[in-house]
Structures are given as structure tokens and as C-alpha cells.
Design a protein around this motif. Structure first.
Motif: not given
Length: 222
Positions: A165-174
Motif C-alpha cells: 500500500a506504499a506510494a512509489p519510491h520514485e515520484q516521477r512515475s510509478g
């Protein structure tokens, strides 16, 4: 990943009339508000993709050839479902997520246990527990289905996002989508989507089933 290319809206409106699975069909929850971008088999290295060429994939050293050629995002069939120059040998509806199960030394990552469908099978790059799995992607009331064919964008080890359920570590694109998949939902380079895993037998009929990729992946029934 943000290179301009034509999204064929008329074709997309026809394709999105196909049915879709519901959130409760197979227990896979949706990932909401995820930034998605576009990539393609044969994409050259540029600053948009961190200088990573896509003639190879995470699991396939000859991906472009196995696919059938350069999946040109700028020259498509009328409905946007395939490159205009040739008929793909594998599914033109594909995606990449930022997790791969194999380390650089070809050992299996301990985090493979985070994969919900992993049951101790032998895993290597030619027998992947991830490759060819399906997801459902939604944007603005449109839905598309695609198969997992590469790892990224920008990251290869984010299981807390991909399977949790975590957000993507890399915010540019998941999430990276192929030109065919992007055209169905009207994704023009970069936008926000929701996605979730879908069992193969829950994927409805549609252009994404014209050619289903089986090479390199462990079938779901194994």
C-alpha cells in the motif's frame, strides 16, 4: 517518456466499451493516484528514461526482436493498437512496474516472498514469476488491460509499492504503459491513473487479447 505522440481518441472510445473486472473479483486492491508514463520496445536511451535503452528488457536480452521490431509510438494503426510497420509477435498491450525478482548476480531476491502468487517455484530470468502477469488500468472512466514485460520506470526494487500500500519510491512515475495501452485510456505522455493486478481468467475480451505473450513467464496455474 514524455515525448509527444498521437493519441487516437476515436479508437480509444471504441476500445473502452469492453467490460472490466471489479475490485473484488480476485482480491487485488487498486493503487490510486499513480503517475503513469509511456515507454516502448526499442525506445532509445534519452534523458527522459535515464539513458536506459529498451531494446532489451529486464527479463529478455532481445526484447525488441522478440516483439517483432520497434514499437513506434508516432506511427500507429488507425485504432492505435499496434505499430503501423508490422504486426507484433507479442502483446502490444504491455507495461513496466518497479520491481524485478532477480538480483544482478542472478540470485533470487528475498523479497520475492512479497509477491502474492509466489509459492516457492523455481525462478530465474527465463522463468519469471512476474513476467506476463496482467493489470487493469483506469483513467477518466476508461479501462485497459496489459501484460508485464519490463521493470521500471527508474527503479527495480520497490515491492512495498508494487505489492503493498506504499506510494512509489520514485515520484516521477510509478507505471510505464505501452503506446497501445496508453492510447486506450487517453494517456498522452504522462498523467495520473489507478491500476491493480488482475488474474488472467478475469481479463475480459478486448484488443489486449489479440496476441497474448507467454514466453518467459511461469503460467498462473503452475
Amino acid at each position: 517518456m514524455t515525448k509527444p505522440w498521437a493519441v487516437l481518441v476515436a479508437g480509444a472510445l471504441v476500445l473502452t466499451a469492453c467490460g472490466r473486472a471489479t475490485d473484488s473479483d480476485d482480491g487485488y486492491p487498486p493503487h490510486e493516484g499513480i503517475t503513469a508514463t509511456v515507454f516502448w520496445a526499442g525506445e532509445p536511451p534519452t534523458s527522459d528514461n535515464d539513458e536506459i535503452a529498451n531494446d532489451e528488457s529486464y527479463w529478455d536480452g532481445d526484447w525488441e526482436s522478440h516483439f517483432g521490431g520497434f514499437d513506434d509510438p508516432d506511427h500507429r494503426t488507425v485504432d492505435g493498437s499496434a505499430p503501423a510497420a508490422f504486426t507484433p509477435k507479442e502483446n502490444a498491450f504491455y507495461f513496466a512496474l518497479p520491481y524485478g525478482e532477480i538480483n544482478d548476480d542472478d540470485s533470487v531476491k528475498t523479497t520475492v516472498d512479497d509477491v502474492p502468487w509466489y509459492e516457492g517455484q523455481h525462478v530465474d530470468r527465463a522463468h519469471s514469476i512476474l513476467k506476463n502477469r496482467w493489470i487493469e488500468v483506469r483513467k477518466d472512466g476508461r479501462t485497459v488491460y496489459a501484460q508485464w514485460q519490463d521493470v521500471g520506470p527508474f527503479n527495480e526494487d520497490d515491492p512495498d509499492y508494487v505489492f503493498g500500500a506504499a506510494a512509489p519510491h520514485e515520484q516521477r512515475s510509478g507505471l510505464d504503459l505501452s503506446p497501445a495501452a496508453a492510447s486506450v485510456i487517453g494517456l498522452d505522455g504522462k498523467d495520473t491513473v489507478s491500476w491493480r493486478f488482475v488474474a488472467a481468467d478475469a481479463v475480459p475480451d478486448g484488443p489486449w487479447k489479440k496476441t497474448v505473450t507467454t514466453r518467459g513467464g511461469i503460467p498462473e496455474s503452475d
